[in-house]
Design a protein around this motif. Structure first.
Motif, PDB file in Angstrom:
ATOM      1  N   MET A   4       0.833  -1.188   0.000  1.00 51.26           N
ATOM      2  CA  MET A   4       0.000   0.000   0.000  1.00 51.26           C
ATOM      3  C   MET A   4       0.878   1.252   0.000  1.00 51.26           C
ATOM      4  SD  MET A   4      -3.119  -0.797  -0.097  1.00 51.26           S
ATOM      5  CE  MET A   4      -3.566  -2.462  -0.433  1.00 51.26           C
ATOM      6  N   ALA A   5       0.286   2.330  -0.436  1.00 48.07           N
ATOM      7  CA  ALA A   5       1.010   3.600  -0.545  1.00 48.07           C
ATOM      8  C   ALA A   5       0.993   4.357   0.783  1.00 48.07           C
ATOM      9  CB  ALA A   5       0.363   4.456  -1.630  1.00 48.07           C
ATOM     10  N   ARG A   6       2.003   5.181   0.949  1.00 49.55           N
ATOM     11  CA  ARG A   6       2.052   6.147   2.043  1.00 49.55           C
ATOM     12  C   ARG A   6       2.234   7.524   1.435  1.00 49.55           C
ATOM     13  NH1 ARG A   6       5.043   4.203   7.526  1.00 49.55           N
ATOM     14  NH2 ARG A   6       3.806   2.321   7.866  1.00 49.55           N
ATOM     15  N   HIS A   7       1.784   8.529   2.159  1.00 48.20           N
ATOM     16  CA  HIS A   7       1.936   9.909   1.705  1.00 48.20           C
ATOM     17  C   HIS A   7       3.003  10.577   2.569  1.00 48.20           C
ATOM     18  CE1 HIS A   7       0.956  13.800   0.069  1.00 48.20           C
ATOM     19  NE2 HIS A   7       0.830  14.271   1.290  1.00 48.20           N
ATOM     20  N   LEU A   8       3.946  11.269   1.929  1.00 45.90           N
ATOM     21  CA  LEU A   8       4.997  11.985   2.645  1.00 45.90           C
ATOM     22  C   LEU A   8       4.787  13.478   2.479  1.00 45.90           C
ATOM     23  CD1 LEU A   8       7.690  11.964   4.220  1.00 45.90           C
ATOM     24  CD2 LEU A   8       8.835  12.033   1.981  1.00 45.90           C
ATOM     25  N   TYR A   9       4.733  14.177   3.594  1.00 45.32           N
ATOM     26  CA  TYR A   9       4.630  15.639   3.581  1.00 45.32           C
ATOM     27  C   TYR A   9       5.877  16.213   4.227  1.00 45.32           C
ATOM     28  CZ  TYR A   9       2.958  20.367   4.332  1.00 45.32           C
ATOM     29  OH  TYR A   9       2.828  21.728   4.332  1.00 45.32           O
ATOM     30  N   ARG A  10       6.537  17.126   3.524  1.00 45.96           N
ATOM     31  CA  ARG A  10       7.724  17.806   4.045  1.00 45.96           C
ATOM     32  C   ARG A  10       7.234  19.086   4.705  1.00 45.96           C
ATOM     33  NH1 ARG A  10      12.453  16.144   4.362  1.00 45.96           N
ATOM     34  NH2 ARG A  10      13.420  17.915   3.415  1.00 45.96           N
ATOM     35  N   CYS A  11       7.176  19.071   6.032  1.00 41.13           N
ATOM     36  CA  CYS A  11       6.538  20.142   6.798  1.00 41.13           C
ATOM     37  C   CYS A  11       7.558  21.138   7.335  1.00 41.13           C
ATOM     38  CB  CYS A  11       5.761  19.521   7.966  1.00 41.13           C
ATOM     39  SG  CYS A  11       4.753  20.713   8.846  1.00 41.13           S
ATOM     40  N   PRO A  12       7.438  22.399   6.935  1.00 46.32           N
ATOM     41  CA  PRO A  12       8.350  23.402   7.495  1.00 46.32           C
ATOM     42  C   PRO A  12       8.010  23.681   8.958  1.00 46.32           C
ATOM     43  CG  PRO A  12       6.706  24.451   6.088  1.00 46.32           C
ATOM     44  CD  PRO A  12       6.484  22.964   5.997  1.00 46.32           C
ATOM     45  N   LEU A  13       9.041  23.952   9.735  1.00 43.42           N
ATOM     46  CA  LEU A  13       8.834  24.370  11.120  1.00 43.42           C
ATOM     47  C   LEU A  13       8.901  25.890  11.169  1.00 43.42           C
ATOM     48  CD1 LEU A  13      11.009  21.798  13.096  1.00 43.42           C
ATOM     49  CD2 LEU A  13       8.549  21.769  12.666  1.00 43.42           C
ATOM     50  N   ARG A  14       8.065  26.475  11.984  1.00 39.98           N
ATOM     51  CA  ARG A  14       8.038  27.917  12.159  1.00 39.98           C
ATOM     52  C   ARG A  14       8.551  28.252  13.549  1.00 39.98           C
ATOM     53  NH1 ARG A  14       4.397  25.777   8.844  1.00 39.98           N
ATOM     54  NH2 ARG A  14       3.557  24.675  10.612  1.00 39.98           N
ATOM     55  N   TRP A  15       9.117  29.422  13.681  1.00 43.20           N
ATOM     56  CA  TRP A  15       9.637  29.838  14.987  1.00 43.20           C
ATOM     57  C   TRP A  15       8.534  29.785  16.034  1.00 43.20           C
ATOM     58  CZ3 TRP A  15      14.117  29.803  17.021  1.00 43.20           C
ATOM     59  CH2 TRP A  15      14.356  30.478  18.205  1.00 43.20           C
ATOM     60  N   ALA A  16       7.327  30.095  15.650  1.00 41.00           N
ATOM     61  CA  ALA A  16       6.200  30.094  16.582  1.00 41.00           C
ATOM     62  C   ALA A  16       5.843  28.691  17.072  1.00 41.00           C
ATOM     63  CB  ALA A  16       4.977  30.738  15.936  1.00 41.00           C
ATOM     64  N   ASP A  17       6.362  27.636  16.415  1.00 42.13           N
ATOM     65  CA  ASP A  17       6.095  26.265  16.844  1.00 42.13           C
ATOM     66  C   ASP A  17       6.881  25.890  18.101  1.00 42.13           C
ATOM     67  OD1 ASP A  17       4.500  25.949  14.585  1.00 42.13           O
ATOM     68  OD2 ASP A  17       6.116  25.030  13.413  1.00 42.13           O
ATOM     69  N   MET A  18       7.894  26.686  18.421  1.00 46.13           N
ATOM     70  CA  MET A  18       8.818  26.342  19.508  1.00 46.13           C
ATOM     71  C   MET A  18       8.354  26.879  20.854  1.00 46.13           C
ATOM     72  SD  MET A  18      10.848  24.795  17.641  1.00 46.13           S
ATOM     73  CE  MET A  18      10.330  24.708  15.949  1.00 46.13           C
TER      74      MET A  18
END
Length: 136
Positions: free
Chosen positions: A1-15
């Protein structure tokens, strides 16, 4: 089966004040990845699952390692771990390179906002999600 890959940017506000991704922000990162995944259902017309309505029923996150601020995106890999007539469970792994930072899952249900009630998954929705279904 397939998987989906998302390249997610991190934002300074995430910290948080310690420079690691705050636990609450993981939900936002997972949402961003999930929207990218589900919009592949019908990219030219807008997808049925969001257009016709859906709701999040449950989130579950197991934090495995710290995720610190970085300029490169983190990898969020997704697949469907459960598919019922009225719910779909999307599972995730959040990775910083080879390090597993979190495992998570989201249960979603289709919802008819005009009638203000749950609905069943359509045949098209089931067909899309089945391509990503991995059962243990």
């Amino acid at each position: 089966m397939a998987r989906h890959l998302y390249r997610c940017p991190l934002r300074w506000a995430d910290m948080d004040v310690y420079g690691i991704v705050n636990n609450v922000m993981y939900l936002r990162l997972l949402e961003e990845a999930r929207v990218d995944f589900v919009f592949r259902m019908a990219p030219t017309e807008g997808d049925a699952f969001f257009r016709d309505g859906s709701v999040v029923v449950r989130h579950e996150i197991d934090y495995k390692d710290r995720l610190t601020h970085r300029h490169e995106p983190v990898d969020i890999e997704m697949w469907v771990s459960d598919l019922q007539t009225a719910t779909v469970t999307v599972s995730y792994e959040v990775r910083d390179g080879d390090r597993l930072c979190a495992r998570a899952s989201t249960v979603m249900a289709p919802f008819d906002y005009r009638k203000n009630r749950p609905r069943r998954l359509t045949d098209a929705e089931i067909g899309f999600f089945e391509k990503y279904l991995e059962t243990s």
